[in-house]
Write an enzyme that holds these catalytic residues in place. Structure first.
Site, mmCIF file in Angstrom:
data_model
loop_
_atom_site.group_PDB
_atom_site.id
_atom_site.type_symbol
_atom_site.label_atom_id
_atom_site.label_comp_id
_atom_site.label_asym_id
_atom_site.label_seq_id
_atom_site.Cartn_x
_atom_site.Cartn_y
_atom_site.Cartn_z
ATOM 1 N N ASP A 1 -24.982 26.025 -18.261
ATOM 2 C CA ASP A 1 -25.731 26.969 -19.099
ATOM 3 C C ASP A 1 -24.848 28.104 -19.636
ATOM 4 O O ASP A 1 -25.291 28.870 -20.489
ATOM 5 C CB ASP A 1 -26.896 27.580 -18.301
ATOM 6 C CG ASP A 1 -28.038 26.591 -18.132
ATOM 7 O OD1 ASP A 1 -27.969 25.502 -18.726
ATOM 8 O OD2 ASP A 1 -28.990 26.903 -17.397
ATOM 9 N N CYS B 1 -34.074 16.149 -25.572
ATOM 10 C CA CYS B 1 -34.048 17.505 -26.092
ATOM 11 C C CYS B 1 -32.691 17.703 -26.738
ATOM 12 O O CYS B 1 -31.800 16.876 -26.566
ATOM 13 C CB CYS B 1 -34.328 18.462 -24.930
ATOM 14 S SG CYS B 1 -33.418 19.942 -24.879
ATOM 15 N N ARG C 1 -37.264 32.135 -25.280
ATOM 16 C CA ARG C 1 -37.711 31.364 -24.121
ATOM 17 C C ARG C 1 -37.069 31.862 -22.830
ATOM 18 O O ARG C 1 -37.649 31.704 -21.765
ATOM 19 C CB ARG C 1 -37.350 29.885 -24.305
ATOM 20 C CG ARG C 1 -38.316 29.112 -25.164
ATOM 21 C CD ARG C 1 -37.866 27.666 -25.277
ATOM 22 N NE ARG C 1 -37.395 27.202 -23.976
ATOM 23 C CZ ARG C 1 -36.647 26.126 -23.775
ATOM 24 N NH1 ARG C 1 -36.283 25.388 -24.784
ATOM 25 N NH2 ARG C 1 -36.283 25.770 -22.561
ATOM 26 N N LYS D 1 -35.308 32.732 -15.248
ATOM 27 C CA LYS D 1 -36.231 31.727 -15.804
ATOM 28 C C LYS D 1 -36.271 30.493 -14.915
ATOM 29 O O LYS D 1 -37.334 29.974 -14.584
ATOM 30 C CB LYS D 1 -35.774 31.337 -17.216
ATOM 31 C CG LYS D 1 -36.421 30.077 -17.760
ATOM 32 C CD LYS D 1 -35.926 29.727 -19.141
ATOM 33 C CE LYS D 1 -34.824 28.694 -19.170
ATOM 34 N NZ LYS D 1 -35.166 27.343 -18.731
ATOM 35 N N ASN D 2 -35.085 30.042 -14.534
ATOM 36 C CA ASN D 2 -35.010 28.776 -13.805
ATOM 37 C C ASN D 2 -35.505 28.879 -12.365
ATOM 38 O O ASN D 2 -35.730 27.863 -11.721
ATOM 39 C CB ASN D 2 -33.581 28.219 -13.839
ATOM 40 C CG ASN D 2 -33.208 27.720 -15.225
ATOM 41 O OD1 ASN D 2 -34.056 27.665 -16.107
ATOM 42 N ND2 ASN D 2 -31.949 27.363 -15.427
ATOM 43 N N ARG E 1 -32.765 13.953 -21.142
ATOM 44 C CA ARG E 1 -33.163 14.686 -19.930
ATOM 45 C C ARG E 1 -34.064 13.760 -19.122
ATOM 46 O O ARG E 1 -35.273 13.911 -19.100
ATOM 47 C CB ARG E 1 -33.900 15.985 -20.271
ATOM 48 C CG ARG E 1 -33.254 16.849 -21.314
ATOM 49 C CD ARG E 1 -32.294 17.892 -20.814
ATOM 50 N NE ARG E 1 -32.720 18.788 -19.776
ATOM 51 C CZ ARG E 1 -32.952 20.078 -19.956
ATOM 52 N NH1 ARG E 1 -32.900 20.604 -21.158
ATOM 53 N NH2 ARG E 1 -33.257 20.864 -18.945
HETATM 54 C C1 UD1 Z 1 -32.006 22.564 -15.052
HETATM 55 C C2 UD1 Z 1 -32.092 23.895 -15.745
HETATM 56 C C3 UD1 Z 1 -31.192 23.915 -16.986
HETATM 57 C C4 UD1 Z 1 -29.763 23.514 -16.602
HETATM 58 C C5 UD1 Z 1 -29.761 22.215 -15.811
HETATM 59 C C6 UD1 Z 1 -28.398 21.870 -15.234
HETATM 60 C C7 UD1 Z 1 -34.321 24.582 -15.182
HETATM 61 C C8 UD1 Z 1 -35.708 24.873 -15.632
HETATM 62 N N1 UD1 Z 1 -33.478 24.128 -16.106
HETATM 63 O O1 UD1 Z 1 -32.508 21.576 -15.940
HETATM 64 O O2 UD1 Z 1 -31.184 25.240 -17.502
HETATM 65 O O3 UD1 Z 1 -28.993 23.337 -17.775
HETATM 66 O O4 UD1 Z 1 -30.654 22.305 -14.691
HETATM 67 O O5 UD1 Z 1 -27.956 22.888 -14.382
HETATM 68 O O6 UD1 Z 1 -33.961 24.822 -14.042
HETATM 69 N N2 UD1 Z 1 -30.442 13.596 -14.492
HETATM 70 C C9 UD1 Z 1 -30.656 12.237 -14.263
HETATM 71 N N3 UD1 Z 1 -31.877 11.845 -13.753
HETATM 72 C C10 UD1 Z 1 -32.863 12.731 -13.464
HETATM 73 C C11 UD1 Z 1 -32.642 14.106 -13.699
HETATM 74 C C12 UD1 Z 1 -31.398 14.504 -14.210
HETATM 75 O O7 UD1 Z 1 -29.805 11.411 -14.518
HETATM 76 O O8 UD1 Z 1 -33.941 12.328 -13.000
HETATM 77 C C13 UD1 Z 1 -29.134 14.077 -15.056
HETATM 78 C C14 UD1 Z 1 -29.333 14.710 -16.427
HETATM 79 O O9 UD1 Z 1 -29.236 13.734 -17.451
HETATM 80 C C15 UD1 Z 1 -28.185 15.681 -16.506
HETATM 81 C C16 UD1 Z 1 -28.035 16.135 -15.056
HETATM 82 O O10 UD1 Z 1 -28.666 15.150 -14.260
HETATM 83 O O11 UD1 Z 1 -26.998 15.037 -16.884
HETATM 84 C C17 UD1 Z 1 -28.619 17.504 -14.822
HETATM 85 O O12 UD1 Z 1 -30.016 17.501 -15.127
HETATM 86 P P1 UD1 Z 1 -31.073 18.367 -14.291
HETATM 87 O O13 UD1 Z 1 -30.361 19.027 -13.169
HETATM 88 O O14 UD1 Z 1 -32.247 17.523 -13.940
HETATM 89 O O15 UD1 Z 1 -31.503 19.441 -15.341
HETATM 90 P P2 UD1 Z 1 -32.911 20.146 -15.391
HETATM 91 O O16 UD1 Z 1 -33.463 20.275 -14.012
HETATM 92 O O17 UD1 Z 1 -33.723 19.514 -16.450
#
Ligand code: UD1
Length: 420
Positions: free
Chosen positions: A305, A114, A399, A20-21, A119
């Site tokens: 995950d 979420c 999902r 998925k990711n 997020r």
């Molecule tokens: C992706 C995965 C999700 C997984 C996560 C962490 C997809 C579609 N989803 O989610 O399954 O659980 O990676 O491996 O690939 N953060 C910030 N600022 C930002 C973005 C993130 O501070 O702009 C922090 C978040 O709060 C969190 C951490 O970074 O603590 C990881 O988030 P992120 O890697 O962005 O997760 P996703 O990409 O949403």
């Protein structure tokens, strides 16, 4: 809802489907290719189907042939983009970079909080601002416009997975060299890079979480690409094998190389894992499990995950286990559901918990899915409770897990889906 009627020992083999990711950012990047591509191994899961529905609004055409997706973004337009649909799915964020590239402006709903915690998308936005776009925050959306600058730039992706992916896509056609520091290097990010390279992008990966994107003039279309199998699904079935199999389960397309730390933790807990070659793992039923400590981390650390499926395994290990979720503050909520099944848990704070084993999980309980992986964890708990367990909010599970109920049935599980 899913109902697991009775405990039955499982046997057989599972073939892991596409990730998925990886699929979601690759679909976003396929817009940038702006032509036809053929994507093999595309999982038919809720998130992919919802994202493809949104794609129709930007004039993408596609057909499925089993798990092969014929995708055509030659007629890309953004006039029909429906904000309400975009709000439905966090993956909409993957439209940001390609649509900005072609149309110079976009308004996106903020992918709000979420159930697994905050997020934020500040790393995405800061990176886009760094290359020339302007961003205006509205109450429920963000508006980006402007055009990219043609200078070398260094961007900090803060280890964000989707942030790194968005910034990669935003820079492959930008004049100048982009250095992405603190880049996420999860297997799905690597698969996106392979996809972009197949389209002609010039991307180099350094050993220290640095990714360098050198400008190319254009991308080419007309190629075929295979989405990588999902190491998170694979890790989920490993716990199912360790707890609920009669003797063992064979897991094909297991992505062994992506799960080094996870497999080491399973072994430390006492699970016997055999490499059958050809990326197939044989994971044996564990009759005795040791207590372990797990701390999630960015890749190649223990995947966030997979902490909820592993948390179920901990309920069956002797003595005191510790689960430390570093990234997301609400991601241990599934433990409250396990407590309903008499798991013995002490929540230390939103990020840390102790799980005391070994506890026979109580049957006759209804538990809910807090998120996609936590939903799968509830099913695992149901598979080892001696009587019936009902799992609600299973839209989450749909999902990300292709044919979860059918696969478990094929292994012998007494599970059914009941329309709520
Ligand atoms: C992706 C995965 C999700 C997984 C996560 C962490 C997809 C579609 N989803 O989610 O399954 O659980 O990676 O491996 O690939 N953060 C910030 N600022 C930002 C973005 C993130 O501070 O702009 C922090 C978040 O709060 C969190 C951490 O970074 O603590 C990881 O988030 P992120 O890697 O962005 O997760 P996703 O990409 O949403």
């Amino acid at each position: 809802m899913f109902k697991i009627n009775w405990w039955k020992p499982l046997s057989g083999s599972v073939k892991i489907s596409g990730s998925k990711n990886a699929a979601l950012p690759i679909l976003g990047a396929a817009l940038l290719v702006n032509g036809k591509v053929t994507l093999h191994g595309m999982p038919k899961i809720g998130d992919v189907m919802t994202f493809l529905e949104i794609m129709k609004d930007v004039w993408v055409q596609y057909t499925f042939e089993w798990n092969t997706l014929h995708f055509d973004a030659s007629d890309l337009k953004k006039d029909n983009l429906d904000i309400e649909k975009l709000k439905k799915i966090r993956a909409s964020i993957f439209l940001l970079a390609p649509l900005l590239h072609f149309f110079g402006s976009i308004s996106m709903p903020l992918p709000g909080g979420c159930v697994i915690g905050k997020r934020p998308v500040d790393d995405h936005i800061n990176g886009l601002k760094r290359i020339g776009y302007s961003a205006t925050m509205k109450e429920e959306s963000i508006e980006l416009d402007g055009s990219v600058e043609a200078w070398d730039r260094t961007i900090n992706a803060g280890f964000s997975v989707s942030g790194t992916e968005n910034l990669l896509v935003a820079n492959v056609l930008r004049k100048g060299t982009t250095t992405i520091e603190l880049a996420a290097i999860e297997p799905h990010v690597m698969n996106l890079i392979d996809f972009l390279r197949a389209a002609g992008a010039n991307i180099k990966i350094r050993y220290n979480h640095t990714i360098i994107v050198e400008w190319v003039d254009s991308l080419s279309d007309g190629f075929e690409f295979t989405v990588v199998p999902d190491y998170i699904q694979s890790g989920t079935y490993m716990v199912i094998a360790a707890l609920a199999s009669e003797e063992y389960l064979d897991i094909e397309n297991a992505r062994i190389e992506d799960l080094y730390v996870y497999i080491e933790k399973l072994k430390e807990a006492g699970v016997k894992v055999e490499d059958l070659w050809n990326d197939t793992l044989r994971v044996f039923k564990a009759n005795e499990l040791n207590a372990v400590k797990v701390q999630t981390n960015v890749f190649p650390g223990f995947p966030t995950d997979l902490q909820s499926p592993f948390g179920v395994l901990m309920t069956q290990a002797e003595w005191t286990n510790k689960l430390h979720e570093v990234m997301f503050e609400n991601r241990l909520n599934f433990l409250f559901e396990l407590e309903k099944m008499r798991a013995n848990v002490a929540m230390l704070n939103p990020h840390e918990a102790l799980i005391f084993g070994k506890k026979q999980l109580k049957w006759g309980v209804t538990v809910t899915s807090w998120d996609l992986r936590a939903g799968a964890a509830m099913v695992i708990a149901g598979l080892i409770a001696e009587g019936a367990t009902t799992v609600t909010n299973v839209e989450y599970i749909h999902r990300g897990y292709e044919d979860f109920v059918e696969t478990l049935k094929s292994l012998g599980a007494d599970i059914e889906e009941i329309t709520e």
